[in-house]
Design a protein around this motif. Sequence first.
Motif, mmCIF file in Angstrom:
data_model
loop_
_atom_site.group_PDB
_atom_site.id
_atom_site.type_symbol
_atom_site.label_atom_id
_atom_site.label_comp_id
_atom_site.label_asym_id
_atom_site.label_seq_id
_atom_site.Cartn_x
_atom_site.Cartn_y
_atom_site.Cartn_z
ATOM 1 N N PRO A 1 0.781 -1.207 0.014
ATOM 2 C CA PRO A 1 0.070 -0.138 -0.106
ATOM 3 C C PRO A 1 0.886 1.338 -0.017
ATOM 4 O O PRO A 1 0.622 2.315 -0.676
ATOM 5 C CB PRO A 1 -0.767 -0.097 1.255
ATOM 6 N N ALA A 2 1.879 1.281 0.747
ATOM 7 C CA ALA A 2 2.748 2.458 0.783
ATOM 8 C C ALA A 2 3.382 2.710 -0.536
ATOM 9 O O ALA A 2 3.565 3.577 -0.891
ATOM 10 C CB ALA A 2 3.894 2.403 1.883
ATOM 11 N N LEU A 3 4.021 1.714 -1.153
ATOM 12 C CA LEU A 3 4.530 1.913 -2.435
ATOM 13 C C LEU A 3 3.646 2.030 -3.707
ATOM 14 O O LEU A 3 3.720 2.849 -4.490
ATOM 15 C CB LEU A 3 5.345 0.440 -2.777
ATOM 16 N N GLY A 4 2.393 1.722 -3.492
ATOM 17 C CA GLY A 4 1.379 2.082 -4.392
ATOM 18 C C GLY A 4 1.105 3.500 -4.250
ATOM 19 O O GLY A 4 0.868 4.262 -5.310
ATOM 20 N N ALA A 5 0.868 4.004 -3.153
ATOM 21 C CA ALA A 5 0.481 5.308 -2.698
ATOM 22 C C ALA A 5 1.537 6.318 -3.100
ATOM 23 O O ALA A 5 1.523 7.346 -3.801
ATOM 24 C CB ALA A 5 0.090 5.573 -1.231
ATOM 25 N N TYR A 6 2.923 5.723 -3.123
ATOM 26 C CA TYR A 6 4.008 6.579 -3.492
ATOM 27 C C TYR A 6 4.103 6.735 -4.974
ATOM 28 O O TYR A 6 4.136 8.018 -5.507
ATOM 29 C CB TYR A 6 5.322 6.259 -2.869
ATOM 30 N N ALA A 7 3.864 5.584 -5.614
ATOM 31 C CA ALA A 7 3.894 5.243 -7.036
ATOM 32 C C ALA A 7 3.009 6.260 -7.722
ATOM 33 O O ALA A 7 3.140 7.165 -8.772
ATOM 34 C CB ALA A 7 3.882 4.051 -7.424
ATOM 35 N N ALA A 8 1.749 6.454 -6.924
ATOM 36 C CA ALA A 8 0.574 7.403 -7.378
ATOM 37 C C ALA A 8 0.921 8.750 -7.601
ATOM 38 O O ALA A 8 0.620 9.472 -8.407
ATOM 39 C CB ALA A 8 -0.575 6.873 -6.786
ATOM 40 N N VAL A 9 1.453 9.154 -6.373
ATOM 41 C CA VAL A 9 1.650 10.507 -6.317
ATOM 42 C C VAL A 9 2.776 10.946 -7.019
ATOM 43 O O VAL A 9 2.865 12.260 -7.756
ATOM 44 C CB VAL A 9 1.883 11.060 -4.700
ATOM 45 N N ARG A 10 3.676 10.250 -7.280
ATOM 46 C CA ARG A 10 4.930 10.602 -7.940
ATOM 47 C C ARG A 10 4.647 10.365 -9.612
ATOM 48 O O ARG A 10 5.072 11.074 -10.534
ATOM 49 C CB ARG A 10 6.224 9.452 -7.860
ATOM 50 N N LEU A 11 3.641 9.499 -10.059
ATOM 51 C CA LEU A 11 3.089 9.557 -11.215
ATOM 52 C C LEU A 11 2.429 10.622 -11.633
ATOM 53 O O LEU A 11 2.353 10.946 -13.057
ATOM 54 C CB LEU A 11 2.347 8.043 -11.509
ATOM 55 N N THR A 12 1.790 11.181 -10.745
ATOM 56 C CA THR A 12 1.107 12.370 -10.956
ATOM 57 C C THR A 12 1.805 13.536 -11.260
ATOM 58 O O THR A 12 1.609 14.252 -12.188
ATOM 59 C CB THR A 12 0.070 12.905 -9.636
ATOM 60 N N GLY A 13 2.872 13.674 -10.669
ATOM 61 C CA GLY A 13 4.062 14.662 -10.988
ATOM 62 C C GLY A 13 4.489 14.525 -12.298
ATOM 63 O O GLY A 13 4.933 15.485 -12.988
ATOM 64 N N LEU A 14 4.838 12.921 -12.727
ATOM 65 C CA LEU A 14 5.362 13.010 -13.840
ATOM 66 C C LEU A 14 4.492 13.421 -15.301
ATOM 67 O O LEU A 14 4.928 13.903 -16.097
ATOM 68 C CB LEU A 14 5.915 11.547 -14.054
ATOM 69 N N VAL A 15 3.074 12.881 -14.961
ATOM 70 C CA VAL A 15 2.083 13.300 -15.816
ATOM 71 C C VAL A 15 1.888 14.910 -16.176
ATOM 72 O O VAL A 15 1.745 15.115 -17.304
ATOM 73 C CB VAL A 15 0.668 12.681 -15.481
ATOM 74 N N VAL A 16 1.903 15.488 -14.927
ATOM 75 C CA VAL A 16 1.571 17.021 -14.953
ATOM 76 C C VAL A 16 3.121 17.409 -15.895
ATOM 77 O O VAL A 16 2.940 18.479 -16.500
ATOM 78 C CB VAL A 16 1.381 17.672 -13.759
ATOM 79 N N LEU A 17 4.080 17.010 -15.502
ATOM 80 C CA LEU A 17 5.326 17.412 -16.215
ATOM 81 C C LEU A 17 5.436 17.265 -17.694
ATOM 82 O O LEU A 17 5.710 18.124 -18.456
ATOM 83 C CB LEU A 17 6.545 16.867 -15.592
ATOM 84 N N ALA A 18 5.009 16.097 -18.101
ATOM 85 C CA ALA A 18 4.903 15.555 -19.307
ATOM 86 C C ALA A 18 4.018 16.486 -20.259
ATOM 87 O O ALA A 18 4.234 16.820 -21.384
ATOM 88 C CB ALA A 18 4.342 13.953 -19.516
#
Length: 412
Positions: free
Chosen positions: A48-65
């Motif tokens: 759950p922690a890895l999933g939550a962390y990956a989700a918030v960082r993926l949000t950052g990558l999508v916004v940047l892209a």
Amino acid sequence: MPDDDPAAQATAAAQRLVRQRDAPHRTPQPPRPPVRGRFATTLAAAAPALGAYAAVRLTGLVVLAVAASHTGKSALHLLGGRWDSVWYQRIAENGYGYTVTLPNGGVHPDLAFFPLLPALERAVAELTPLSLAGAGLLVAWVASLLAAWGIFAVGAHLYGRRAGVLLAALWGVYPTAFVQSMAYTETLFTTFAAWSLYAVLTRRWIVAGALCVLAGLTRPSAAALIAALAITAAVTLVREHRAGRTDGIVRRNARMLTGVALAPLGWLAYVVFVAVRRGAPFAYFDVQAQWGNSIDGGAALASFVLGLPLPAALGLCAALAGLGWVVLLCVRQRQPLPVLAYCVAVVVVALIGSGYFGSRPRLMMPAFPLLLPPAVALLRLRTTARTVTVVAVLAVASAAYGAWTLLGSGPP
């Protein structure tokens, strides 16, 4: 008759007990799970922690892209092809020896950068089709997940699994969390720091010392981790001495002392390497001074604040006061000594250095225990939906700030 001899009867009874103890039909003790099984169990707990962390960082990558595409820029280049990333890639390709002379006469040698990240970049690039820039991003992204895992482990050990999950997620929405997606050393260092602290908390001192060695080959911030281990060991020995437990104190704490002795070897090895390379015993500190990274006790920070317009200066002072308040919350939270000492040391080193002011927030990013008070506070929200909403809002804000910064002139 011999059968009536009490001694013989006692011997026979003892023999029967031994045969019963060693009989094949005895109830076996449950076997210790194999290493692979323990790893799988630990990974499942951290999922759950890895999933939550990956989700918030993926949000950052999508916004940047999306933002980068609208400006005609490459998100991958922004993450792995500028600023410190280029220095690490040059070291990975050619080794040490490159120096830049600035227009004002200043000199920036590449010896300011520690060797572990470029060594990993070179290894990955040779074993995969990736370029050095791609290898740097892969190392940073994998390390970010390992760091989030270690952060979760510390938080869960101290305040329960939910706190560990929130701690990992909050680290992923830290204001300068976009650096966690760059080919920088922050994620690699935080991996070693988090797992080293977890090893100390679980009394695996030699593991903690070995991880500290790797941290010392990653970035100079390892001094904070080394200090945390040394302070914890010293306090432990003093407490035992005051309690009158002086007999065998060294033997009883042999593993702790071994771990503490190991801890500084990575950092010292690189300092010695620079000294030999330059032919001067204090060359490492001279190199850092050439980059403007010497310790000045906070003079550069004070000068920067005084040079700002009054509204900006007051705002920055308020931010620094807020940082001090969070540190006070960590103390009031009674965080374990190694965790608290590491956290405070990272913050202090970031504030008393003479380096570029804009880099100080990211220099403090490995101080993840700062996020323990807000993580525990989020546990008090009545519903999971509210907690998720708060983290989602923070993730979007962090992503927007990261895209704005990376699309600017930098450096972060």
